[in-house]
Each structure stands twice: as C-alpha cells, then as structure tokens.
Design an enzyme around this catalytic site. Structure first.
Site, PDB file in Angstrom:
ATOM      1  N   PRO A   1      42.488  15.607 -11.720  1.00  0.00           N
ATOM      2  CA  PRO A   1      40.530  16.022 -11.688  1.00  0.00           C
ATOM      3  C   PRO A   1      40.242  16.231 -10.349  1.00  0.00           C
ATOM      4  O   PRO A   1      39.263  16.647  -9.933  1.00  0.00           O
ATOM      5  CB  PRO A   1      40.300  15.750 -12.651  1.00  0.00           C
TER       6      PRO A   1
ATOM      7  N   HIS B   1      27.217  25.499  -4.187  1.00  0.00           N
ATOM      8  CA  HIS B   1      27.165  24.444  -3.596  1.00  0.00           C
ATOM      9  C   HIS B   1      27.775  24.683  -2.702  1.00  0.00           C
ATOM     10  O   HIS B   1      29.220  25.218  -2.421  1.00  0.00           O
ATOM     11  CB  HIS B   1      28.054  23.188  -4.358  1.00  0.00           C
TER      12      HIS B   1
ATOM     13  N   LYS C   1      41.234  21.462 -10.028  1.00  0.00           N
ATOM     14  CA  LYS C   1      41.915  22.311  -9.906  1.00  0.00           C
ATOM     15  C   LYS C   1      42.223  23.382 -10.593  1.00  0.00           C
ATOM     16  O   LYS C   1      42.484  24.407 -11.176  1.00  0.00           O
ATOM     17  CB  LYS C   1      43.386  22.230  -8.790  1.00  0.00           C
TER      18      LYS C   1
ATOM     19  N   TYR D   1      39.893  22.897  -1.232  1.00  0.00           N
ATOM     20  CA  TYR D   1      38.681  22.818  -2.176  1.00  0.00           C
ATOM     21  C   TYR D   1      37.870  24.057  -2.508  1.00  0.00           C
ATOM     22  O   TYR D   1      38.047  24.237  -3.844  1.00  0.00           O
ATOM     23  CB  TYR D   1      38.311  21.959  -1.313  1.00  0.00           C
TER      24      TYR D   1
ATOM     25  N   TYR E   1      32.317  11.952  -3.954  1.00  0.00           N
ATOM     26  CA  TYR E   1      33.853  11.434  -4.096  1.00  0.00           C
ATOM     27  C   TYR E   1      34.380  10.325  -3.000  1.00  0.00           C
ATOM     28  O   TYR E   1      33.554  10.052  -1.914  1.00  0.00           O
ATOM     29  CB  TYR E   1      34.773  12.601  -3.563  1.00  0.00           C
TER      30      TYR E   1
END
Ligand code: RFL
Ligand code: PHB
Length: 397
Positions: free
Chosen positions: A300, A79, A304, A390, A207
């Site tokens: 979560p 991704h 990570k 990220y 998200y």
C-alpha cells in the site's frame, strides 16, 4: 453434485461486489450492457471493510464523468501533495505544481457506498452471500458461473465472466496453470494500521523514514485519523498497546521536530497488514477477464491498489461493450496487454516507494535509502517522477 435449479442469463457475470465489480457493472449499464454481480460476503460486510484512502487524479475524473462523485466533491479532501520526512529533514512535494494533478482523500468505504447507491438506484441485480462460486465453460461462447444462493443452486450464463473477486477469489485460479504466469514478492515487514477518533495532526499525508521503521500519517476526515507503523511480519496485534503505538508514531513521524506535534486519541480499529507484490498474466483467458486485486496486488505504500482496480475497469468496460454490443473483439483482445502496461508501472512504483521507505537491518541499505530520499526531494526530476506516479498517469498512458 445436484443440477442447478435455476438458470439466469445476462451479458456479463461479475464475480465480486468490491469497487472493481460494482464500478464495472455501473459503466456497462451506462452503455446498455446487462450484468449480474455475485458476492460471497454480505452487503454490510463489504460496505464496512476499511482499506484504501487515496484516490488519484484519473480515478476522481472517471467517477466525476459517470456521476459518481457528488459526495466525493462535498466530503472528500483534495490534497496538493505529500510530506516526506526522515530524522533530519521534512519536505513537501507539491504534485499540482509539479504535474498539474492532485489526489483526494476519500475512503474506499465511501467509494463503495456511492457505487452501491448508484447500482441500487438502477435496480442492479447483486446476489450477496453466495456459496460454492465456481466458473465453468470459460473456453466457450456461453461461459457460466454456478453458486448456491439462499439455499438454491443457481447457474448464471453470460457472454463473458469478469473476475473482480480480489486476491482470494476463484477467478485467478480458473486460468489453467499452463497458461497463467505469476510474479510475486513478499516483503520482510508488515503495517500495523490504526483508525483513531482524533483530528489529523497534518494537513497532508506524511510518509516517514526512521531507523526504528517506516510510519505514515493519513486521515479519513476532519475528526478521524488513519496511521500506520512498520512492524516485523507475524507481529500479533496484541503486542502493540495503544500507548506503544502512539509512542512509536511520535518518534518516527517527528513529534517535537520543526515545531510539529502529533496529537494522540482513542484508537477504534487496529490490524496488521502483510505486504506483497503479485501479478498474474494474462488478464484474460477465453471468456474470463480479470480486473483489480484478482490479477494484481501491490503493497500500500504507493496508494495504488484501488486506483489500479479502477483503471482496469476503465479499460475493460468499453472493451466488453464493443464485444457484447458490436461483436467487435479488438479492445477485448488487447485488454490484457493494455491493462498490464499500467499494472507494471504501478507495481514498480509501489515497490520503489516501499523499498525506499521501510527500514531494513542492513546499514548499507539505510544509507542508500537516505541518499535516494535526498535526491527525490532536492531534484526537480526526482520530485516530478514521484509526483507523476503518485498522482497517477492518465488511464490509457
Ligand atoms: P476487493 O475490494 O478485494 O473486492 C473483491 C470482492 O470479491 C469478493 N469475493 C467473491 N465474490 C464472489 N465469489 C467468491 N468466491 C469471492 N471471493 C471473494 C470479496 O468478498 C470482495 O467483496 O477487490 P477489488 O474490487 O479489486 O478492489 C481492490 C481494492 O480493494 C484494493 O486494491 C485496495 O483496498 C488496496 N489498498 C489501497 N489502495 C489504494 O489505491 N490506495 C490506498 O491507500 C490503499 N490502502 C489498501 C490500502 C488495502 C488495504 N488492505 C487491507 C488490503 C490499505 C489497506 C489496509
Ligand atoms: C490510507 O489512508 O489508508 C492510506 C493512504 C496512503 C497509502 C496507504 C494507505 O499509501
């Protein structure tokens, strides 16, 4: 207590056959350091646990370097970034454009299978279904782990013990209370997570901030979706029927907005996950070295936990190779400080993502969250900061 009937000897006794323990045993073996892995659960139980889904750039690189990424390359899904959405807006953050680094969707269950297959091919000794696992003589040069296996008492002596036994194992508690320091934050919400037999309704993870609570759309494959909704702590899973879950997901993720639609499907797994941050320092005491969830837990939201476990092991393995093979203690001595630099960075990032995206009843905080989301998505600096964290900083940053 009856004395052990059998004594085994090795270089490194690894407690825990999760991703941290199995990867450590693999990296040690590559450099000729022997280990024995001990685990309380059965092999089937460990293989089936549903957990993480996102591998960051450095994790994938490390697995590739050590021949552990063949199936990941074939079956995983690379991704470029993620979507951030709230009722008025939806933005795509392209990590590759921003930082040159991507992430991979590949379930922890699959990583675990690949690690187990690699260790089995190398005849790694793993004792599953051990009872009464206890650490001994950690302040000596002959530390040991004692346990019951197949009804027999076993003592395993090593040069060092690696505590890779997660947040409920005995390793972290074996650091004397006068030595260990802990930091903890419990968040006032949990995630209700589902696995569903339906093709993902999105090409990359979503998200979502929403006044009703956070929601997230992740995935495991072309036909399996993984989704989460924010629920109050202590929520019994039975309070959420399948219909209620899909309705909440549709509202929070923005079904019908910007031409986007959520396709529901049969739910195959449902569980509630409380959220907390926890760090225990130091990550080394005498002959005991902690790695992964045994030393730290992150909520979560930043994806990570597994990646941090891998990063710890990437630092610990060469340190133990130097210690065992060359009697060079320098990297072992700096392991805790080296690992904790990244641990605190990821702890901050996970807290930041969590507190930015989970709705609180305080209307003032909600306005601050929306302001932060607008800044993160509209400013190059904001986008790059999120992307860098990220997609993951280099292992030894
Ligand atoms: P693990 O995987 O918990 O493995 C520890 C092992 O130790 C065993 N054990 C013992 N063995 C011997 N003796 C004892 N007395 C023992 N006590 C326990 C346990 O049975 C177990 O097999 O820790 P490890 O290896 O440090 O790996 C950490 C990761 O599993 C964890 O951080 C991630 O799963 C966290 N996490 C996520 N991380 C990510 O990087 N990306 C994600 O997207 C992500 N999503 C998640 C997650 C964790 C979740 N849950 C359920 C905790 C999503 C969820 C829902
Ligand atoms: C998951 O796919 O389970 C997942 C993905 C991203 C997260 C957390 C969990 O931040």
């Amino acid at each position: 207590m009856t004395p052990p009937v059998e004594t085994l000897r090795t270089d490194v006794v690894i407690i825990g056959a999760g991703p941290a323990g199995m990867l450590l045993s693999h990296l040690l073996a590559v450099d000729g350091v022997a280990s024995i892995v001990v685990e309380t659960r059965s092999a089937d139980y460990v293989a089936a646990r549903i957990r993480a889904g996102i591998l960051e750039h450095s994790t994938v690189e490390l697995l590739r370097q050590h021949g552990l990424a063949d199936r990941l390359g074939r079956e995983g899904d690379e991704h470029r970034g993620i979507y951030l959405t709230w009722p008025e807006e939806k933005h795509h953050l392209d990590f590759v454009d921003l930082t040159g680094r991507s992430v991979w969707v590949y379930g922890q269950t699959e990583v675990q299978k690949d690690l187990v297959a690699a260790r089995e091919a190398d005849d790694q000794q793993v004792l599953y279904e051990c009872g009464d696992v206890a650490l001994h003589d950690l302040e000596t040069e002959r530390p040991a782990v004692e346990l019951v296996h197949d009804g027999r008492r076993v003592r395993i002596e090593g040069r060092v013990v690696a505590g890779c036994d997660g947040s409920f194992g005995p390793s972290r508690a074996s650091v004397p209370s006068g030595v260990q320091q802990t930091w903890e934050k419990v968040y006032p919400y949990s995630w209700l997570g589902i696995l569903a037999d339906v093709a993902p309704s999105t090409d990359e993870l979503i998200y979502a901030w929403h006044p009703d609570g956070f929601a997230m759309h992740s995935m495991r494959s072309e036909s399996v979706s993984r989704l989460y909704v924010q629920v109050p702590n202590g929520t019994p899973v039975e309070e959420w029927s399948d219909d209620r879950i899909w309705e909440a997901l549709a509202v929070r993720l923005g079904h019908g907005r910007h031409g986007w639609e959520l396709t529901p499907g049969p739910i195959t797994e449902k569980s509630v996950l409380p959220m907390r941050s926890y760090v225990q320092t130091p990550m080394r005491h005498g002959a005991l070295f902690l790695a992964g969830d045994s030393a730290h837990i992150v909520p979560p939201t930043g994806a990570k936990g597994l990646n941090l476990a891998v990063a710890d092991v990437a630092l610990l393995a060469p340190a133990l190779v130097d210690l065992v093979r060359k009697k060079d203690v320098r990297r072992a001595d700096s392991y805790s400080d080296d690992a904790l630099r990244r641990v605190w960075r990821c702890t901050h990032f996970s807290w930041w993502m969590t507190t930015m995206l989970h709705t609180s009843p305080d209307p003032f905080e909600a306005q601050l969250q929306l302001s932060q989301l607008r800044w993160v998505t509209s400013s190059e600096a904001g986008r790059t900061g999120l992307a860098e964290n990220y997609a993951g900083l280099p292992i030894g940053f």
